[in-house]
Design an enzyme around this catalytic site. Sequence first.
Site, PDB file in Angstrom:
ATOM      1  N   LYS A  22      41.188  45.221  -4.280  1.00 49.31           N
ATOM      2  CA  LYS A  22      40.180  44.676  -5.274  1.00 49.31           C
ATOM      3  C   LYS A  22      40.135  43.159  -5.649  1.00 49.31           C
ATOM      4  O   LYS A  22      39.421  42.393  -5.572  1.00 49.31           O
ATOM      5  CB  LYS A  22      40.175  45.515  -6.392  1.00 49.31           C
ATOM      6  N   ARG A  92      35.889  40.021 -14.896  1.00 51.26           N
ATOM      7  CA  ARG A  92      36.788  38.878 -14.992  1.00 51.26           C
ATOM      8  C   ARG A  92      36.292  37.707 -13.756  1.00 51.26           C
ATOM      9  O   ARG A  92      36.148  36.434 -14.009  1.00 51.26           O
ATOM     10  CB  ARG A  92      38.252  39.190 -15.062  1.00 51.26           C
ATOM     11  N   CYS A 116      39.038  43.348 -18.398  1.00 54.21           N
ATOM     12  CA  CYS A 116      39.691  43.957 -19.204  1.00 54.21           C
ATOM     13  C   CYS A 116      40.251  43.133 -20.605  1.00 54.21           C
ATOM     14  O   CYS A 116      40.808  42.225 -20.410  1.00 54.21           O
ATOM     15  CB  CYS A 116      40.995  44.533 -18.510  1.00 54.21           C
ATOM     16  N   PRO A 122      42.553  32.718 -21.695  1.00 55.36           N
ATOM     17  CA  PRO A 122      41.695  31.733 -21.655  1.00 55.36           C
ATOM     18  C   PRO A 122      41.384  31.234 -20.157  1.00 55.36           C
ATOM     19  O   PRO A 122      42.300  31.464 -19.244  1.00 55.36           O
ATOM     20  CB  PRO A 122      42.415  30.655 -22.420  1.00 55.36           C
ATOM     21  N   ILE A 123      40.828  30.254 -19.904  1.00 58.46           N
ATOM     22  CA  ILE A 123      40.550  29.754 -18.312  1.00 58.46           C
ATOM     23  C   ILE A 123      40.671  28.088 -18.473  1.00 58.46           C
ATOM     24  O   ILE A 123      40.313  27.452 -17.521  1.00 58.46           O
ATOM     25  CB  ILE A 123      39.057  30.005 -17.803  1.00 58.46           C
ATOM     26  N   ASP A 304      50.247  44.540 -13.408  1.00 53.81           N
ATOM     27  CA  ASP A 304      48.996  45.547 -13.200  1.00 53.81           C
ATOM     28  C   ASP A 304      49.639  46.898 -12.672  1.00 53.81           C
ATOM     29  O   ASP A 304      49.070  48.054 -12.797  1.00 53.81           O
ATOM     30  CB  ASP A 304      48.364  45.337 -11.957  1.00 53.81           C
ATOM     31  N   ILE A 326      53.265  38.884 -19.136  1.00 56.15           N
ATOM     32  CA  ILE A 326      52.075  38.291 -18.774  1.00 56.15           C
ATOM     33  C   ILE A 326      50.946  38.085 -19.549  1.00 56.15           C
ATOM     34  O   ILE A 326      50.103  37.200 -20.020  1.00 56.15           O
ATOM     35  CB  ILE A 326      51.587  38.677 -17.345  1.00 56.15           C
ATOM     36  N   ARG A 396      36.049  50.583 -11.858  1.00 51.47           N
ATOM     37  CA  ARG A 396      36.222  49.359 -11.248  1.00 51.47           C
ATOM     38  C   ARG A 396      37.023  48.846 -10.322  1.00 51.47           C
ATOM     39  O   ARG A 396      36.630  47.970  -9.734  1.00 51.47           O
ATOM     40  CB  ARG A 396      36.320  48.393 -12.691  1.00 51.47           C
TER      41      ARG A 396
END
Length: 417
Positions: A22, A92, A116, A122-123, A304, A326, A396
């Site tokens: 994914k 996302r 999620c 932040p980006i 994850d 993370i 998803r």
Amino acid sequence: MKVLEIQGGRELKGTIRISGAKNSSVALIPAAILAEDDVTICNIPEVTDTDALSEILEFLGAEVKRASESIVINPKNIENKEIPEVLSKKLRASYYFMGSLLGKFKHVEMYFPGGCSIGSRPIDLHLKGFTALGATVNVENDKYVVDAQELKGANIYLDFASVGATINIMLAAVKAKGITTIDNAAKEPEIVNVATFLNNMGAKITGAGTSRIKIVGVKELKGCFHEVIPDRIEAGTYTIAGALLGNYLKIDNIIPEHIEALTSKLIEMGVELEIGDDYLIINKGNKYKSVNIQTRVFPGFPTDLQQPFTVLMTMCNGKSTIEETIYENRFMHIPYLIKMGANITIENKKAIIKGPTPLVGCEVEATDLRAGACLVIAGLVASGTTIISNIEHILRGYENIVEKLNDVGAKIEIKEI
Ligand code: EPZ
């Protein structure tokens, strides 16, 4: 409302075939618009996140054909339009259109992405990369306007080896003038898969999979054929289920090196595991040793898989710990595991799990994708019935999860209540 109902305690026997990744697919689909002709990508999982990206492609004017697990994208008639917030908020990875539209048109307008709720996410590093390449970034009410007269290669250092920022910078830099280097780049297998895709299109990217990526800008990218790598997180999720309930459960179509952090921990715990070239076979054990994990960027233990792994820790003897490094907020599965009978306390970034504790089915809620995967495993191992709500999160990211688990002996169904 749709829920997942699981009757627990059944052994898992047979083969689960792992789908395409994914987290690769969600970058490859936006990356496809950089090509001038048709792009075919096979092994794209049919999950709602990839559907949402196809919707954005179609909104922009691309022709999209889906045939089972492949997607053919013809980007010739793409227009550079502002992506509506309802579309970008769905996931996302909509933010990869920032890099690809910027790379193609030198201008992009879109809203902050969804995804999620597992931390602030932040980006800033993505934007820092775009700025270094010569773009200006304006933000107003969550809308980003990124514009460049010209994109020029630059040396970019990432303060954190962010997966999203590394990919987005590659997308923006691939057609920039001159040479771009990304230092402290993320090394996840998905980065390599995306770089290979871009190179198949005619890009000149080297070093993907190391912490220094070099991109020599090219003028044009052509159509190509590409294959998505197997999903290491899906593979890991079913492997964890196998450690709890497996009876020669085969996890097929995997790249074992991609899940080595997990398999090493399983071996440390005493799990019986046979690892082949592209599969593994796993059996449930009687008594597992407690272990400690810290989530880290690749090749460390993946964040994850931290949530699914927690279930396994409830079955270990003694005290296990998880340190989540993370994300700030990735323990939302814990209250539900406690409700099912687990003994877990949280101290800052650490979860302390004391086991073994039998789990008992009850009503729980998937707060995010991997919390959902964790609760599915918990439901499979628990006695009685588990009912999981908010299953949109799970759908998803896990292709045919119900069919795959039922095929190996689980009793799980989606119910409308
Ligand atoms: C990708 O998210 C994955 N998502 C995540 O998968 C995964 O957890 C993550 O990588 C880490 O492996 C997709 O690929 C769509 P990051 P991404 O940028 O790219 C901070 C799942 O369950 N950061 O590596 O968003 C950030 O806040 C999901 O499939 C900044 O501070 O991850 C986070 O704490 C969830 N500034 C950390 O870095 C930035 O500009 C890691 O983020 C970017 C990131």
